[in-house]
Scaffold this motif. Sequence first.
Motif, short mmCIF file in Angstrom:
data_model
loop_
_atom_site.label_atom_id
_atom_site.label_comp_id
_atom_site.label_asym_id
_atom_site.label_seq_id
_atom_site.Cartn_x
_atom_site.Cartn_y
_atom_site.Cartn_z
N LYS A 63 0.82 -1.19 0.00
CA LYS A 63 0.00 0.00 0.00
C LYS A 63 0.87 1.26 0.00
O LYS A 63 1.70 1.46 0.88
CB LYS A 63 -0.92 0.00 1.22
N GLY A 64 0.68 2.08 -1.03
CA GLY A 64 1.38 3.37 -1.11
C GLY A 64 2.75 3.34 -1.73
O GLY A 64 3.36 4.39 -1.90
N VAL A 65 3.28 2.17 -2.10
CA VAL A 65 4.66 2.07 -2.60
C VAL A 65 4.71 1.23 -3.87
O VAL A 65 4.10 0.17 -3.94
CB VAL A 65 5.60 1.46 -1.54
N GLY A 66 5.46 1.72 -4.86
CA GLY A 66 5.65 0.97 -6.09
C GLY A 66 7.06 1.11 -6.61
O GLY A 66 7.81 2.01 -6.21
N GLU A 67 7.43 0.21 -7.52
CA GLU A 67 8.75 0.22 -8.16
C GLU A 67 8.57 0.57 -9.63
O GLU A 67 7.87 -0.14 -10.36
CB GLU A 67 9.40 -1.16 -8.03
N ALA A 68 9.18 1.66 -10.07
CA ALA A 68 9.15 2.06 -11.48
C ALA A 68 10.23 1.30 -12.24
O ALA A 68 11.31 1.05 -11.71
CB ALA A 68 9.36 3.56 -11.60
N TRP A 69 9.92 0.96 -13.48
CA TRP A 69 10.87 0.23 -14.31
C TRP A 69 10.72 0.70 -15.76
O TRP A 69 9.69 1.22 -16.16
CB TRP A 69 10.65 -1.28 -14.22
N ALA A 70 11.79 0.51 -16.51
CA ALA A 70 11.77 0.78 -17.95
C ALA A 70 12.79 -0.13 -18.62
O ALA A 70 13.87 -0.38 -18.06
CB ALA A 70 12.09 2.24 -18.24
N VAL A 71 12.43 -0.63 -19.79
CA VAL A 71 13.35 -1.39 -20.64
C VAL A 71 13.36 -0.65 -21.97
O VAL A 71 12.30 -0.41 -22.56
CB VAL A 71 12.89 -2.85 -20.82
N THR A 72 14.55 -0.29 -22.43
CA THR A 72 14.65 0.57 -23.60
C THR A 72 15.51 -0.05 -24.70
O THR A 72 16.43 -0.81 -24.43
CB THR A 72 15.25 1.93 -23.20
N ARG A 102 4.99 6.80 -2.64
CA ARG A 102 6.40 6.61 -2.97
C ARG A 102 6.53 5.69 -4.17
O ARG A 102 5.92 4.62 -4.22
CB ARG A 102 7.13 5.99 -1.77
N VAL A 103 7.34 6.12 -5.13
CA VAL A 103 7.74 5.26 -6.24
C VAL A 103 9.26 5.28 -6.25
O VAL A 103 9.88 6.34 -6.21
CB VAL A 103 7.18 5.77 -7.59
N GLN A 104 9.85 4.09 -6.31
CA GLN A 104 11.30 4.00 -6.30
C GLN A 104 11.78 3.30 -7.56
O GLN A 104 11.02 2.61 -8.23
CB GLN A 104 11.77 3.27 -5.05
N THR A 105 13.04 3.51 -7.87
CA THR A 105 13.66 2.84 -9.01
C THR A 105 15.16 2.78 -8.76
O THR A 105 15.68 3.43 -7.84
CB THR A 105 13.33 3.57 -10.33
N ARG A 145 5.71 11.76 -2.50
CA ARG A 145 4.75 12.87 -2.43
C ARG A 145 4.95 13.65 -1.15
O ARG A 145 5.24 13.09 -0.11
CB ARG A 145 3.32 12.34 -2.43
N SER A 146 4.76 14.95 -1.24
CA SER A 146 4.88 15.80 -0.05
C SER A 146 3.71 15.57 0.86
O SER A 146 2.61 15.33 0.46
CB SER A 146 4.88 17.27 -0.42
#
Length: 146
Positions: A63-72, A102-105, A145-146
């Motif tokens: 809840k409230g937290v995710g992991e950002a990802w990208a493959v390029t 919160r989103v982390q990477t 987020r603030s």
Amino acid sequence: MLTVRKFVPDDYFAIDRRRFDMLTYLNFPDPLAMAENLHKGPAETIINSRHIIASYGIVPFWKGVGEAWAVTSDLVTEHGVFFAKTVFRGLVRTMDELKLDRVQTSVDVDHLVSRKWVEWMGFRNEGNMRKYIGGHDYIRYALVRS
């Protein structure tokens, strides 16, 4: 002309990865499980008429937290502005939809272009992750987020 569509696990295998994205791929013990895991969260793929430019998304952790990802692919350099703005809009939209605080990477310490890009999107450096993938150091970034 570029198109954005929903990510499917096959995209993970079809993309012609850049070198540093290939390093990550080669260090996953089960790429199929990874592709299916990335598909669990909101994710999209940018394509031209013939090739995948990039895939990206956020996998919720709790809840409230995710992991950002990208493959390029290397094609992302030809479409840098479109890529950057599209991913940023998707990030903001997903944070709102999933009510993420919160989103982390993580970004390879040596990949300065990616580090500048995530910082442009508002992510803050939280520190070095020594020998994180394939013996390489990565930096943990977070957008809170603030």
